[in-house]
Write a protein that holds these residues in place. Structure first.
Motif, PDB file in Angstrom:
ATOM      1  N   ASP A   1     -12.466  -0.616 -17.347  1.00 57.36           N
ATOM      2  CA  ASP A   1     -11.762  -1.709 -16.666  1.00 57.36           C
ATOM      3  C   ASP A   1     -12.711  -2.629 -15.896  1.00 57.36           C
ATOM      4  OD1 ASP A   1     -12.352  -0.353 -14.305  1.00 57.36           O
ATOM      5  OD2 ASP A   1     -10.262  -0.027 -13.744  1.00 57.36           O
ATOM      6  N   GLU A   2     -13.995  -2.354 -15.987  1.00 54.65           N
ATOM      7  CA  GLU A   2     -15.040  -3.164 -15.351  1.00 54.65           C
ATOM      8  C   GLU A   2     -14.869  -3.280 -13.835  1.00 54.65           C
ATOM      9  OE1 GLU A   2     -15.043  -6.878 -17.482  1.00 54.65           O
ATOM     10  OE2 GLU A   2     -15.422  -5.871 -19.392  1.00 54.65           O
ATOM     11  N   GLY A   3     -13.986  -2.477 -13.270  1.00 56.48           N
ATOM     12  CA  GLY A   3     -13.750  -2.507 -11.833  1.00 56.48           C
ATOM     13  C   GLY A   3     -12.946  -3.712 -11.370  1.00 56.48           C
ATOM     14  N   THR A   4     -12.225  -4.364 -12.290  1.00 57.23           N
ATOM     15  CA  THR A   4     -11.416  -5.523 -11.915  1.00 57.23           C
ATOM     16  C   THR A   4      -9.942  -5.238 -12.183  1.00 57.23           C
ATOM     17  OG1 THR A   4     -11.510  -6.625 -14.071  1.00 57.23           O
ATOM     18  CG2 THR A   4     -13.309  -7.089 -12.532  1.00 57.23           C
ATOM     19  N   ALA A   5      -9.088  -5.740 -11.311  1.00 56.80           N
ATOM     20  CA  ALA A   5      -7.648  -5.484 -11.413  1.00 56.80           C
ATOM     21  C   ALA A   5      -7.065  -6.042 -12.704  1.00 56.80           C
ATOM     22  CB  ALA A   5      -6.934  -6.067 -10.203  1.00 56.80           C
ATOM     23  N   GLN A   6      -7.459  -7.239 -13.070  1.00 54.22           N
ATOM     24  CA  GLN A   6      -6.913  -7.872 -14.271  1.00 54.22           C
ATOM     25  C   GLN A   6      -7.259  -7.073 -15.529  1.00 54.22           C
ATOM     26  OE1 GLN A   6      -8.083 -11.956 -14.813  1.00 54.22           O
ATOM     27  NE2 GLN A   6      -6.942 -12.190 -16.710  1.00 54.22           N
TER      28      GLN A   6
END
Length: 185
Positions: free
Chosen positions: A106-111
């Motif tokens: 998730d690359e550490g992003t919410a989206q």
């Protein structure tokens, strides 16, 4: 039933981290106990015993972790889940069901976390989700698992609002920020 299996699997995943600290004798005893207890449900609803290693199905576990981007520490989470799945499967699975991992970055992003949660739920048809690593991602993606009725366990998210929203499908293994703050004081 699905929620019960997911909760048992979650407990086994959590306990597997501790088995690495035990002696080989203790680990072998645990594996033998699991082998002797393997039992599966046939389509007709009747129980039948299955020999260790004979899986009649799979438990699909989705793992959402930050393996790239600014966070990148999800590689440890992925490795822990992989190790737990291997140990469970080597012991005959969980009630005869093989644990199969589906890992998404998730690359550490919410989206991105919402996008991979939707993929795991809608395309991969996972039975349980482990993740995300941080609170912003979990707060965003837990709505996906809630709507699908899939148990989600977050190993690192500590925002109090995660468990204060009345979502019966989300669990966390770390203490909340509120608990940590009051303990420190």
């Amino acid at each position: 039933m699905k929620k019960g299996i997911a909760l048992v699997l979650a407990g086994m995943l959590a306990l597997s981290a501790l088995t690495g600290c035990g002696s080989k004798k203790e680990t072998d005893a645990t594996a033998k106990t699991a082998e002797s207890a393997v039992s599966t449900k046939e389509a007709g609803g009747k129980d039948s015993s299955a020999a260790a290693g004979e899986f009649t199905g799979k438990i699909k576990v989705g793992v959402i972790c930050p393996k790239s981007g600014t966070a990148g520490d999800g590689v440890y989470m992925e490795a822990a889940c992989q190790m737990a799945a291997e140990e469970i499967n080597a012991a005959g699975g969980m009630d005869g069901l093989e644990v199969e991992l589906y890992v998404e970055d998730d690359e550490g992003t919410a989206q991105k976390s919402v996008t991979v949660a939707q993929k795991l739920v809608n395309q991969e048809k996972v039975d349980i989700v482990i993740g995300a690593q941080n609170s912003a991602c979990t707060l965003a993606n837990m709505l996906v698992t809630q709507e699908a009725g899939i148990v989600q366990i977050t190993p690192g998210s500590s925002s109090p609002s995660i468990t204060q929203q009345g979502n019966d499908w989300i669990f966390r293994t770390s203490i909340s920020d509120l608990t940590a703050a009051t303990t420190i004081m």
